[in-house]
Design a protein around this motif. Structure first.
Motif, PDB file in Angstrom:
ATOM      1  N   ILE A  49       0.804  -1.222   0.071  1.00 10.21           N
ATOM      2  CA  ILE A  49      -0.093  -0.033   0.100  1.00 10.21           C
ATOM      3  C   ILE A  49       0.964   1.309  -0.076  1.00 10.21           C
ATOM      4  CG2 ILE A  49      -1.524   1.319   1.273  1.00 10.21           C
ATOM      5  CD1 ILE A  49      -2.753  -1.194   2.379  1.00 10.21           C
ATOM      6  N   LYS A  50       0.785   2.262  -1.030  1.00 15.44           N
ATOM      7  CA  LYS A  50       1.320   3.260  -0.837  1.00 15.44           C
ATOM      8  C   LYS A  50       0.509   4.736  -0.774  1.00 15.44           C
ATOM      9  CE  LYS A  50       4.710   2.046  -4.491  1.00 15.44           C
ATOM     10  NZ  LYS A  50       5.262   2.197  -5.756  1.00 15.44           N
ATOM     11  N   ILE A  51       1.183   5.449   0.085  1.00 19.08           N
ATOM     12  CA  ILE A  51       0.513   6.721   0.332  1.00 19.08           C
ATOM     13  C   ILE A  51       1.059   7.748   0.013  1.00 19.08           C
ATOM     14  CG2 ILE A  51      -0.286   8.194   2.409  1.00 19.08           C
ATOM     15  CD1 ILE A  51      -1.579   5.379   2.605  1.00 19.08           C
ATOM     16  N   LEU A  52       0.456   8.337  -1.010  1.00 18.57           N
ATOM     17  CA  LEU A  52       1.255   9.319  -2.328  1.00 18.57           C
ATOM     18  C   LEU A  52       0.841  10.640  -1.675  1.00 18.57           C
ATOM     19  CD1 LEU A  52       0.088   7.579  -5.310  1.00 18.57           C
ATOM     20  CD2 LEU A  52       2.522   7.385  -4.273  1.00 18.57           C
ATOM     21  N   GLY A  53       2.035  11.588  -1.139  1.00 17.93           N
ATOM     22  CA  GLY A  53       1.639  13.034  -0.784  1.00 17.93           C
ATOM     23  C   GLY A  53       2.851  13.320  -0.067  1.00 17.93           C
ATOM     24  N   SER A  54       2.775  14.750   0.357  1.00 16.63           N
ATOM     25  CA  SER A  54       3.687  15.415   0.845  1.00 16.63           C
ATOM     26  C   SER A  54       4.260  15.204   2.314  1.00 16.63           C
ATOM     27  CB  SER A  54       3.624  16.906   1.083  1.00 16.63           C
ATOM     28  OG  SER A  54       2.357  17.231   1.598  1.00 16.63           O
ATOM     29  N   GLY A  55       3.324  14.474   2.921  1.00 12.83           N
ATOM     30  CA  GLY A  55       3.513  14.216   4.315  1.00 12.83           C
ATOM     31  C   GLY A  55       2.740  15.112   5.327  1.00 12.83           C
ATOM     32  N   CYS A  56       1.655  15.781   4.809  1.00 13.96           N
ATOM     33  CA  CYS A  56       0.901  16.507   5.586  1.00 13.96           C
ATOM     34  C   CYS A  56       0.011  15.791   6.398  1.00 13.96           C
ATOM     35  CB  CYS A  56       0.164  17.245   4.516  1.00 13.96           C
ATOM     36  SG  CYS A  56      -1.172  16.309   3.638  1.00 13.96           S
ATOM     37  N   VAL A  85      -0.983  10.828 -10.612  1.00 15.04           N
ATOM     38  CA  VAL A  85      -1.510  11.666  -9.440  1.00 15.04           C
ATOM     39  C   VAL A  85      -1.176  13.184  -9.505  1.00 15.04           C
ATOM     40  CG1 VAL A  85      -1.974  11.666  -6.820  1.00 15.04           C
ATOM     41  CG2 VAL A  85      -1.702   9.488  -8.060  1.00 15.04           C
ATOM     42  N   MET A  86      -2.125  13.807  -9.502  1.00 10.20           N
ATOM     43  CA  MET A  86      -2.020  15.364  -9.483  1.00 10.20           C
ATOM     44  C   MET A  86      -2.420  15.987  -8.251  1.00 10.20           C
ATOM     45  SD  MET A  86      -0.166  16.011 -11.805  1.00 10.20           S
ATOM     46  CE  MET A  86       0.498  15.507 -13.449  1.00 10.20           C
ATOM     47  N   SER A  87      -3.231  15.275  -7.418  1.00  9.60           N
ATOM     48  CA  SER A  87      -4.016  15.752  -6.180  1.00  9.60           C
ATOM     49  C   SER A  87      -3.462  14.786  -5.072  1.00  9.60           C
ATOM     50  CB  SER A  87      -5.420  15.895  -6.428  1.00  9.60           C
ATOM     51  OG  SER A  87      -6.100  16.610  -5.167  1.00  9.60           O
ATOM     52  N   THR A  88      -3.225  15.202  -3.788  1.00 13.83           N
ATOM     53  CA  THR A  88      -2.818  14.472  -2.754  1.00 13.83           C
ATOM     54  C   THR A  88      -3.797  14.649  -1.614  1.00 13.83           C
ATOM     55  OG1 THR A  88      -1.277  15.940  -2.046  1.00 13.83           O
ATOM     56  CG2 THR A  88      -0.708  14.159  -3.562  1.00 13.83           C
ATOM     57  N   PRO A  89      -3.944  13.554  -0.801  1.00 14.00           N
ATOM     58  CA  PRO A  89      -3.338  12.338  -0.662  1.00 14.00           C
ATOM     59  C   PRO A  89      -3.858  11.577  -1.572  1.00 14.00           C
ATOM     60  CG  PRO A  89      -4.869  12.727   1.220  1.00 14.00           C
ATOM     61  CD  PRO A  89      -4.901  13.689   0.534  1.00 14.00           C
ATOM     62  N   ALA A  90      -3.177  10.433  -2.017  1.00 13.55           N
ATOM     63  CA  ALA A  90      -3.709   9.430  -3.035  1.00 13.55           C
ATOM     64  C   ALA A  90      -3.202   8.029  -2.283  1.00 13.55           C
ATOM     65  CB  ALA A  90      -2.979   9.606  -4.339  1.00 13.55           C
ATOM     66  N   LEU A  91      -4.083   7.089  -2.612  1.00 11.64           N
ATOM     67  CA  LEU A  91      -3.716   5.605  -2.107  1.00 11.64           C
ATOM     68  C   LEU A  91      -3.626   4.766  -3.343  1.00 11.64           C
ATOM     69  CD1 LEU A  91      -3.740   3.945   0.544  1.00 11.64           C
ATOM     70  CD2 LEU A  91      -6.254   3.594  -0.074  1.00 11.64           C
ATOM     71  N   ALA A  92      -2.532   3.956  -3.469  1.00 12.76           N
ATOM     72  CA  ALA A  92      -2.320   3.152  -4.317  1.00 12.76           C
ATOM     73  C   ALA A  92      -2.407   1.704  -3.745  1.00 12.76           C
ATOM     74  CB  ALA A  92      -1.076   3.155  -5.042  1.00 12.76           C
ATOM     75  N   ILE A  93      -2.880   0.567  -4.070  1.00 10.53           N
ATOM     76  CA  ILE A  93      -2.622  -0.867  -3.656  1.00 10.53           C
ATOM     77  C   ILE A  93      -2.051  -1.624  -4.794  1.00 10.53           C
ATOM     78  CG2 ILE A  93      -3.846  -2.866  -2.832  1.00 10.53           C
ATOM     79  CD1 ILE A  93      -6.054  -0.952  -1.923  1.00 10.53           C
ATOM     80  N   ASP A  94      -1.081  -2.185  -4.649  1.00 11.36           N
ATOM     81  CA  ASP A  94      -0.209  -3.050  -5.491  1.00 11.36           C
ATOM     82  C   ASP A  94       0.001  -2.185  -6.738  1.00 11.36           C
ATOM     83  OD1 ASP A  94       0.095  -5.094  -3.704  1.00 11.36           O
ATOM     84  OD2 ASP A  94      -1.536  -6.150  -4.377  1.00 11.36           O
ATOM     85  N   ASP A  95       0.553  -0.951  -6.544  1.00  5.90           N
ATOM     86  CA  ASP A  95       0.718   0.091  -7.603  1.00  5.90           C
ATOM     87  C   ASP A  95      -0.650   0.463  -8.678  1.00  5.90           C
ATOM     88  OD1 ASP A  95       3.411   0.976  -7.176  1.00  5.90           O
ATOM     89  OD2 ASP A  95       4.035  -0.824  -8.113  1.00  5.90           O
ATOM     90  N   LYS A  96      -1.580   0.091  -8.133  1.00  5.38           N
ATOM     91  CA  LYS A  96      -2.875   0.623  -8.673  1.00  5.38           C
ATOM     92  C   LYS A  96      -3.370   1.850  -8.090  1.00  5.38           C
ATOM     93  CE  LYS A  96      -7.378  -0.691 -10.463  1.00  5.38           C
ATOM     94  NZ  LYS A  96      -8.374  -1.578 -10.290  1.00  5.38           N
ATOM     95  N   VAL A  97      -3.591   3.015  -8.368  1.00  4.33           N
ATOM     96  CA  VAL A  97      -4.099   4.017  -7.750  1.00  4.33           C
ATOM     97  C   VAL A  97      -5.768   3.812  -7.549  1.00  4.33           C
ATOM     98  CG1 VAL A  97      -4.420   6.664  -7.707  1.00  4.33           C
ATOM     99  CG2 VAL A  97      -2.152   5.861  -8.501  1.00  4.33           C
ATOM    100  N   VAL A  98      -6.229   3.706  -6.261  1.00  8.17           N
ATOM    101  CA  VAL A  98      -7.356   3.474  -6.077  1.00  8.17           C
ATOM    102  C   VAL A  98      -8.175   4.642  -5.473  1.00  8.17           C
ATOM    103  CG1 VAL A  98      -7.095   1.033  -5.918  1.00  8.17           C
ATOM    104  CG2 VAL A  98      -6.764   2.677  -3.821  1.00  8.17           C
ATOM    105  N   SER A  99      -7.634   5.828  -5.261  1.00  9.04           N
ATOM    106  CA  SER A  99      -8.241   7.040  -4.441  1.00  9.04           C
ATOM    107  C   SER A  99      -7.129   8.311  -4.812  1.00  9.04           C
ATOM    108  CB  SER A  99      -8.387   6.699  -2.974  1.00  9.04           C
ATOM    109  OG  SER A  99      -8.940   8.076  -2.520  1.00  9.04           O
TER     110      SER A  99
END
Length: 78
Positions: A3-10, A47-61
């Protein structure tokens, strides 16, 4: 599973990571949770808007903080 959390760390990104952990715990599952803060890598996921969630490298949110229940519903069953 990864699971990847994509974002600045906010705060929203941290909350999303906490909710992902809670979702896994509620299902009795384990996964590697990775925080991705590098904007080039985030953009590489499309992804251009964060936060985003990826499961097994598929962005789901993108662009919202999902609840633990919402994340649990997105996790693969096996």
């Amino acid at each position: 599973m990864q699971i990847k959390i994509l974002g600045s760390g906010c705060k929203k990104c941290l909350t999303l990571a906490d909710n992902a952990r809670a979702a896994l715990a509620s299902l009795g599952r384990e996964a590697q949770i990775i925080k991705v803060t590098d904007f080039a890598e985030i953009a590489a996921h499309g992804v251009m808007s964060t936060p985003a969630l990826a499961i097994d490298d598929k962005v789901v949110s993108v662009g919202k903080v999902l609840s633990a229940d919402e994340i649990a519903a997105l996790l693969p069953t096996s």
